[in-house]
Enzyme design. Structure first.
Site, PDB file in Angstrom:
ATOM      1  N   ARG A  37      61.438 -14.392   1.957  1.00  0.00           N
ATOM      2  CA  ARG A  37      62.221 -13.199   2.280  1.00  0.00           C
ATOM      3  C   ARG A  37      61.375 -11.951   2.011  1.00  0.00           C
ATOM      4  NH1 ARG A  37      67.889 -12.997   2.390  1.00  0.00           N
ATOM      5  NH2 ARG A  37      67.954 -14.979   1.260  1.00  0.00           N
ATOM      6  N   GLY A 117      56.673 -21.357   1.753  1.00  0.00           N
ATOM      7  CA  GLY A 117      55.940 -22.399   1.055  1.00  0.00           C
ATOM      8  C   GLY A 117      56.447 -23.790   1.375  1.00  0.00           C
ATOM      9  N   GLY A 275      81.852 -22.777   2.289  1.00  0.00           N
ATOM     10  CA  GLY A 275      80.988 -23.331   1.260  1.00  0.00           C
ATOM     11  C   GLY A 275      79.518 -23.169   1.603  1.00  0.00           C
ATOM     12  N   HIS A 448      92.005  -3.306 -31.532  1.00  0.00           N
ATOM     13  CA  HIS A 448      93.286  -2.897 -30.938  1.00  0.00           C
ATOM     14  C   HIS A 448      93.245  -1.415 -30.580  1.00  0.00           C
ATOM     15  CE1 HIS A 448      97.618  -2.648 -30.322  1.00  0.00           C
ATOM     16  NE2 HIS A 448      97.592  -1.534 -31.030  1.00  0.00           N
TER      17      HIS A 448
END
Length: 469
Positions: A37, A117, A275, A448
């Site tokens: 990429r 690669g 998926g 809290h």
């Protein structure tokens, strides 16, 4: 081709690959990372986790400004959507983070090889460089970290214009009038939420009779109810059998998953999100004898080593949940093992998060898992409607659910739907990593007023001791 000798060559520069490369370099190993990429970071940084979360936040702000700020006494005369600016911000976030990985490579002296690669032989990686030419890398160890790709759907051809994958859904030029999402998993629901907030009608079509397969059933039911209140429509138990494009949009052909009469559903844009699958083709694995399973995933042992000595694999390329953080941990541990150290990952302590609003987060076993394994367990639940901070923030949808062994009280799983669930789950993840009992969490002081008090109360509820409900 000139040949350079490396201790480790990582094929793939996504979260698993770049972490493996950096960790190997930190351990003193001469390391290269091959990435085809144009930018490092893989699917996650470029067209996945990061841009989707940027759009989720931007769309939340738009929706809040349009519908919620008046409740806080903040009145606006008009709210307009500037989609071009929103997309530009998303792109800048991506660019900044991918450049950050480049910087980390330089800092740690990782050789970034921009190209495609493949394994020419054990110890040999051939790279077709993006610019031109080839480069041969000699590698004492090779790590396959090539990630995954979107699963195709027969009869529905993706063109990234009208019929898009998650990549195309991140870059639509305008808000569609009607978006149909095929698949009710994490990615589809996140992207459906983005475009619903920005003004689209959204219909989710799912083959199974429920959303978010694998998620705790009770949480999934609540999640669907919340999304329906937000305006998302669901067609469950429905199969998409075909798609026909026209100038005006896409016409989908549907039929009941159990069989029955067909119907059509028209949309401006269709997102296919059924998926992902391991991306392991074109690596030369068969030629060098690396075994893969029936789903194309590389088979590895407990140390991430394949059946071919000194060839390893991690992340989405192997079995297990396809999560960036799972790949990162595997990358670091794999590098440590190659360097002669020991490493371990507790796969029961890997969280999963859906970054809709409210968020949904889980770790460990679901109730269905425990029932199937005949494990005696106790349940502790606490609603955000009884949490003071959630009331202050007007974010009271959802609850915390903790599952603990009935005999030992050890936490076996936890599931949260509610505000900042992805952050809140980490307390339980850490507890499970250290084999905590529900009582350990219950007796830990929580600030809290805080959302995390809902986790404490759920842990108290395991023993029937919740205070505020």
């Amino acid at each position: 081709m000139t040949e350079t000798v490396f201790d480790v060559v990582v094929i793939g520069g996504g979260p698993g690959g770049y972490v493996a490369a950096i960790r190997a370099a930190q351990l003193g190993l001469k390391t290269a990372c091959v990435e085809k990429r144009g930018a490092l970071g893989g699917t996650c940084l470029n067209v996945g986790c990061i841009p989707s979360k940027a759009l989720l936040q931007s769309s939340e702000k738009y929706e809040e400004a349009k519908h919620s700020l008046a409740l806080h006494g903040v009145k606006l005369s008009a709210v307009e959507l500037d989609l071009k600016t929103m997309m530009a911000r998303k792109d800048k976030v991506v660019a900044d983070l991918t450049k950050g990985v480049e910087f980390l490579f330089k800092k740690n002296k990782v050789d970034h090889v921009a190209g495609t690669g493949s394994i020419a032989a054990p110890g040999k990686v051939a790279v077709k460089l993006n610019k031109s030419g080839e480069r041969a890398l000699a590698a004492k160890n090779i790590v396959i970290a090539t990630g995954s790709e979107s699963m195709p759907l027969a009869g529905v051809e993706i063109d990234e214009q009208r019929i898009v994958s998650s990549t195309g859904a991140l870059a639509l030029a305008e808000v569609p009038k009607h978006l149909v999402v095929i698949g009710a998993g994490y990615i589809g629901l996140e992207m459906g939420s983005v475009w619903k907030r920005l003004g689209a009608e959204v219909t989710v079509v799912e083959f199974l009779p429920r959303i978010t397969p694998g998620m705790d059933g009770e949480i999934a039911q609540q999640f669907q109810r919340v999304l329906q209140r937000q305006g998302l429509k669901f067609m469950l138990g429905t199969k998409v059998t075909g798609a026909k494009q026209s100038k005006s949009g896409v016409s989908l052909t549907l039929e009941p998953a159990a069989g029955g009469a067909t119907q059509t559903l028209d949309a401006d844009v269709v997102l296919v999100s059924i998926g992902r699958r391991a991306y392991t083709e074109g690596l030369g694995l068969d030629a060098v004898g690396v075994k893969r399973d029936a789903r194309g995933r590389v088979e590895v042992d407990a140390h991430f080593q394949t059946n071919v000595k000194s060839i390893y694999a991690i992340g989405d390329a192997i079995r297990g949940p396809m999560l960036a953080h799972k790949a990162e941990d595997e990358g670091a541990v794999c590098a440590e093992i190659i360097a002669g150290q020991s490493g371990h990952i507790d796969y029961d302590a890997i969280p999963g998060v859906v970054y809709t609003w409210p968020e949904v987060a889980s770790v460990g076993k679901a109730e269905e898992d425990l029932k199937a394994a005949n494990i005696d367990y106790r349940v502790g639940k606490f609603p955000f409607s009884a949490n003071s901070r959630a009331r202050c923030n007007a974010t009271t949808d959802g609850f915390v659910k903790i599952l603990a062994d009935a005999r030992t009280d050890r936490v076996l799983g936890a599931h949260i739907i509610g505000p900042d669930a992805g952050t809140l789950i980490q307390e339980i993840v850490l507890g499970m990593e250290y084999k905590a009992a529900a009582e350990d969490i219950a007796r830990t002081c929580h600030g809290h007023p805080g959302l995390s008090e809902a986790v404490k109360e759920a842990a108290l509820a395991v023993a029937g001791r919740a205070i505020h409900v």
